[in-house]
Design a protein around this motif. Structure first.
Motif, PDB file in Angstrom:
ATOM      1  N   ILE A   1     -60.314 -35.681  18.250  1.00 48.34           N
ATOM      2  CA  ILE A   1     -61.247 -35.453  19.352  1.00 48.34           C
ATOM      3  C   ILE A   1     -62.443 -34.638  18.881  1.00 48.34           C
ATOM      4  N   PRO A   2     -63.611 -34.973  19.415  1.00 49.03           N
ATOM      5  CA  PRO A   2     -64.788 -34.181  19.069  1.00 49.03           C
ATOM      6  C   PRO A   2     -64.775 -32.880  19.856  1.00 49.03           C
ATOM      7  N   LYS A   3     -64.946 -31.772  19.166  1.00 54.34           N
ATOM      8  CA  LYS A   3     -65.042 -30.505  19.905  1.00 54.34           C
ATOM      9  C   LYS A   3     -65.945 -29.514  19.192  1.00 54.34           C
ATOM     10  N   GLU A   4     -66.430 -28.575  19.963  1.00 54.89           N
ATOM     11  CA  GLU A   4     -67.351 -27.582  19.421  1.00 54.89           C
ATOM     12  C   GLU A   4     -66.588 -26.503  18.673  1.00 54.89           C
ATOM     13  N   GLU A   5     -67.057 -26.268  17.442  1.00 53.60           N
ATOM     14  CA  GLU A   5     -66.453 -25.226  16.627  1.00 53.60           C
ATOM     15  C   GLU A   5     -67.562 -24.255  16.231  1.00 53.60           C
ATOM     16  N   THR A   6     -67.147 -23.058  15.872  1.00 57.23           N
ATOM     17  CA  THR A   6     -68.121 -22.097  15.375  1.00 57.23           C
ATOM     18  C   THR A   6     -68.695 -22.620  14.052  1.00 57.23           C
ATOM     19  N   CYS A   7     -70.026 -22.557  13.892  1.00 60.00           N
ATOM     20  CA  CYS A   7     -70.665 -23.057  12.670  1.00 60.00           C
ATOM     21  C   CYS A   7     -70.248 -22.178  11.493  1.00 60.00           C
ATOM     22  N   GLU A   8     -69.761 -22.819  10.432  1.00 58.92           N
ATOM     23  CA  GLU A   8     -69.261 -22.041   9.293  1.00 58.92           C
ATOM     24  C   GLU A   8     -70.396 -21.494   8.434  1.00 58.92           C
ATOM     25  N   THR A   9     -71.514 -22.220   8.399  1.00 57.48           N
ATOM     26  CA  THR A   9     -72.631 -21.794   7.549  1.00 57.48           C
ATOM     27  C   THR A   9     -73.151 -20.421   7.975  1.00 57.48           C
ATOM     28  N   CYS A  10     -73.316 -20.228   9.291  1.00 58.93           N
ATOM     29  CA  CYS A  10     -73.919 -18.975   9.776  1.00 58.93           C
ATOM     30  C   CYS A  10     -72.895 -18.095  10.478  1.00 58.93           C
ATOM     31  N   ASP A  11     -71.641 -18.533  10.482  1.00 64.50           N
ATOM     32  CA  ASP A  11     -70.583 -17.768  11.130  1.00 64.50           C
ATOM     33  C   ASP A  11     -70.847 -17.586  12.630  1.00 64.50           C
ATOM     34  N   GLY A  12     -71.572 -18.529  13.192  1.00 70.35           N
ATOM     35  CA  GLY A  12     -71.790 -18.502  14.643  1.00 70.35           C
ATOM     36  C   GLY A  12     -73.039 -17.765  15.096  1.00 70.35           C
TER      37      GLY A  12
ATOM     38  N   PRO B   1     -85.171 -15.697  14.297  1.00 70.54           N
ATOM     39  CA  PRO B   1     -86.446 -15.971  13.630  1.00 70.54           C
ATOM     40  C   PRO B   1     -86.358 -17.197  12.712  1.00 70.54           C
ATOM     41  N   GLU B   2     -85.261 -17.298  11.969  1.00 68.13           N
ATOM     42  CA  GLU B   2     -85.097 -18.457  11.086  1.00 68.13           C
ATOM     43  C   GLU B   2     -83.751 -19.100  11.385  1.00 68.13           C
ATOM     44  N   LYS B   3     -83.818 -20.350  11.817  1.00 72.17           N
ATOM     45  CA  LYS B   3     -82.591 -20.983  12.280  1.00 72.17           C
ATOM     46  C   LYS B   3     -81.721 -21.512  11.131  1.00 72.17           C
ATOM     47  N   CYS B   4     -80.432 -21.458  11.372  1.00 75.92           N
ATOM     48  CA  CYS B   4     -79.465 -22.030  10.431  1.00 75.92           C
ATOM     49  C   CYS B   4     -79.709 -23.531  10.368  1.00 75.92           C
ATOM     50  N   THR B   5     -79.701 -24.085   9.155  1.00 73.72           N
ATOM     51  CA  THR B   5     -80.036 -25.504   9.016  1.00 73.72           C
ATOM     52  C   THR B   5     -78.874 -26.408   9.409  1.00 73.72           C
ATOM     53  N   THR B   6     -77.674 -25.868   9.430  1.00 73.80           N
ATOM     54  CA  THR B   6     -76.517 -26.704   9.784  1.00 73.80           C
ATOM     55  C   THR B   6     -76.430 -26.917  11.303  1.00 73.80           C
ATOM     56  N   CYS B   7     -76.586 -25.833  12.065  1.00 65.45           N
ATOM     57  CA  CYS B   7     -76.382 -25.932  13.515  1.00 65.45           C
ATOM     58  C   CYS B   7     -77.697 -25.837  14.290  1.00 65.45           C
ATOM     59  N   HIS B   8     -78.805 -25.704  13.573  1.00 61.49           N
ATOM     60  CA  HIS B   8     -80.130 -25.601  14.203  1.00 61.49           C
ATOM     61  C   HIS B   8     -80.204 -24.456  15.211  1.00 61.49           C
TER      62      HIS B   8
ATOM     63  N   GLY C   1     -75.360 -22.054  16.540  1.00 59.59           N
ATOM     64  CA  GLY C   1     -74.188 -21.265  16.159  1.00 59.59           C
ATOM     65  C   GLY C   1     -72.888 -22.050  16.279  1.00 59.59           C
ATOM     66  N   ARG C   2     -73.031 -23.290  16.763  1.00 53.71           N
ATOM     67  CA  ARG C   2     -71.839 -24.117  16.975  1.00 53.71           C
ATOM     68  C   ARG C   2     -72.135 -25.535  16.523  1.00 53.71           C
ATOM     69  N   VAL C   3     -71.134 -26.203  16.046  1.00 48.65           N
ATOM     70  CA  VAL C   3     -71.297 -27.599  15.646  1.00 48.65           C
ATOM     71  C   VAL C   3     -70.163 -28.423  16.261  1.00 48.65           C
ATOM     72  N   THR C   4     -70.473 -29.678  16.566  1.00 54.49           N
ATOM     73  CA  THR C   4     -69.437 -30.560  17.099  1.00 54.49           C
ATOM     74  C   THR C   4     -68.769 -31.279  15.934  1.00 54.49           C
ATOM     75  N   LYS C   5     -67.458 -31.161  15.897  1.00 59.70           N
ATOM     76  CA  LYS C   5     -66.721 -31.779  14.790  1.00 59.70           C
ATOM     77  C   LYS C   5     -65.581 -32.601  15.353  1.00 59.70           C
ATOM     78  N   ASN C   6     -65.214 -33.651  14.632  1.00 57.90           N
ATOM     79  CA  ASN C   6     -64.015 -34.393  15.006  1.00 57.90           C
ATOM     80  C   ASN C   6     -62.813 -33.666  14.433  1.00 57.90           C
TER      81      ASN C   6
ATOM     82  N   GLY D   1     -58.908 -26.002  22.719  1.00 56.85           N
ATOM     83  CA  GLY D   1     -60.151 -26.397  23.387  1.00 56.85           C
ATOM     84  C   GLY D   1     -61.345 -25.988  22.540  1.00 56.85           C
ATOM     85  N   GLU D   2     -62.496 -25.828  23.181  1.00 59.33           N
ATOM     86  CA  GLU D   2     -63.696 -25.454  22.433  1.00 59.33           C
ATOM     87  C   GLU D   2     -63.578 -24.006  21.947  1.00 59.33           C
TER      88      GLU D   2
END
Ligand SMILES: [Zn+2]
Ligand SMILES: [Zn+2]
Length: 373
Positions: A137-148, A197-204, A207-212, A235-236
């Motif tokens: 299932i697709p769900k929102e996870e904390t972005c690992e690149t920026c730690d959220g 000021p400068e956004k994380c390139t992974t989650c734009h 702070g969260r990304v949708t992952k399967n 859940g999310e």
């Protein structure tokens, strides 16, 4: 600041019923709602009332509070979430204020992630016997690149200077009735209280990304169509370090071509030829547990029901096992050879019991079926 007793806040005594708690909350939240009551201190009262309701309407939190009082630090004003018992804050909100009210909460406080619901279609036999399955299932996870945080590596978010990090701004208007203060979501930080000021390139910056995500699901033995399973913490992801929400799986069970299920019992319609019904027979009948032998007594009528004890479905809550009911349908021959017709005429000519007897006994059977045996 020392906290008032939650029961005092709602004007109730200890041991108040759920209904009383609900009613008191309805009354007081309406009285003090900041959109309706502009008196100083009304908003604080509203928060206090809401917090008291949040705790007292949730069975677990209430039990905790009744035992330990305010000692549990996790019981702070953590946001409006859902109250217990299917009577969430949102419900009250839409009942009283027509929905769309502004939510006031600290945007940086830890919040539980959203619950997810997933509808899972399974086969009849999978429901009867249970099974281990894996779903994705697709769900929102904390972005690992920026730690959220949403900020690019090496940078960090700053507190929004327009709202001072509260995510809300106040607009004061002078009206003939006095000063009106309107609170709005801060447009500079969209209510987050932070500027990146400068956004994380992974989650734009989210702070969260949708992952399967692959999740193991144990279909409980005996589960029925429409029943749901809660998998806690799947859940999310939570916000600001809050716990993850829960995953609810709703089972949809495909019908079987032969068996019809009613709770833990199974029904099977069984066709018998006229001679089988008239003379009796011993036949093999399918059940979900494999074939079993069934003795058909001579003179069996259409609609007769045989019960095969314990050949149904195991109760999902562990309360025994159902039965299988075999409902007989006597098939009148449609095509007969000349020889068969001749024998049938001969049979009729010899006579014996009259059609009246058939019909009266069938009628009895129907009456008995209606009365529930
Ligand atoms: Zn802001
Ligand atoms: Zn990120």
């Amino acid at each position: 600041m020392s906290k008032r007793d939650y029961y005092d806040v709602l004007g109730l005594s200890k041991g108040a019923s759920k209904d009383e708690i609900r009613k008191a909350y309805r009354k007081l939240s309406k009285k003090y709602h900041p959109d309706l009551n502009k008196e100083p201190g009304a908003e604080e009262k509203f928060k206090e009332v809401t917090e008291a309701f949040e705790v007292l309407s949730d069975d677990t939190k209430k039990a905790n509070y009744d035992q330990f009082g305010h000692a549990d630090p996790n019981q702070g004003f953590g946001g409006f979430g859902g109250g217990g018992d299917g009577f969430g804050f949102e419900d009250i909100f839409s009942t009283f204020f027509g929905g769309g009210g502004s939510r006031r909460r600290d945007p940086n406080a830890p919040r539980k992630g959203d619950d997810l619901q997933y509808s899972m279609t399974i086969d009849f036999m999978e429901a009867v016997f249970g099974k281990e399955m894996e779903i994705e299932i697709p769900k929102e996870e904390t972005c690992e690149t920026c730690d959220g945080s949403g900020a690019k590596k090496g940078t960090s978010p700053t507190t929004c200077t327009h709202c001072g990090g509260s995510g809300q701004i106040s607009i004061t208007q002078n009206t003939p009735l006095g000063q009106m203060v309107n609170r709005r979501t801060c447009p500079h930080c969209q209510g987050t209280g932070k500027i990146i000021p400068e956004k994380c390139t992974t989650c734009h910056g989210k702070g969260r990304v949708t992952k399967n995500k692959k999740i193991k699901v144990t279909i409980p033995e005996g589960v029925d169509d429409g029943q749901q399973l809660r998998i806690s913490g799947q859940g999310e992801a939570g916000h600001n370090g809050g716990p993850a929400g829960d995953l609810y799986i709703v089972f949809r069970v495909r019908p079987h071509e032969k068996f019809i299920r009613e709770e833990d019992d199974i029904y099977l319609e069984l066709g018998l030829t006229f001679p089988q019904a008239a003379l009796g027979d011993e036949i093999e009948v399918p059940t979900v547990h494999g074939n079993v032998n069934l003795k058909i007594p001579a003179g069996t009528q259409t609609g007769t029901r045989f019960r095969l004890r314990g050949k149904g479905v195991k109760n999902v809550h562990g309360r025994g096992i159902g039965d299988q009911h075999v409902v007989v349908k006597v098939m009148t021959p449609k095509k007969m050879t000349e020889k068969q017709k001749e024998l049938m005429r001969e049979f009729a000519a010899i006579g014996g019991d009259s059609p009246d007897e058939y019909s009266s006994s069938l009628f009895d059977k129907i009456k008995r079926t209606i009365k529930g045996d």
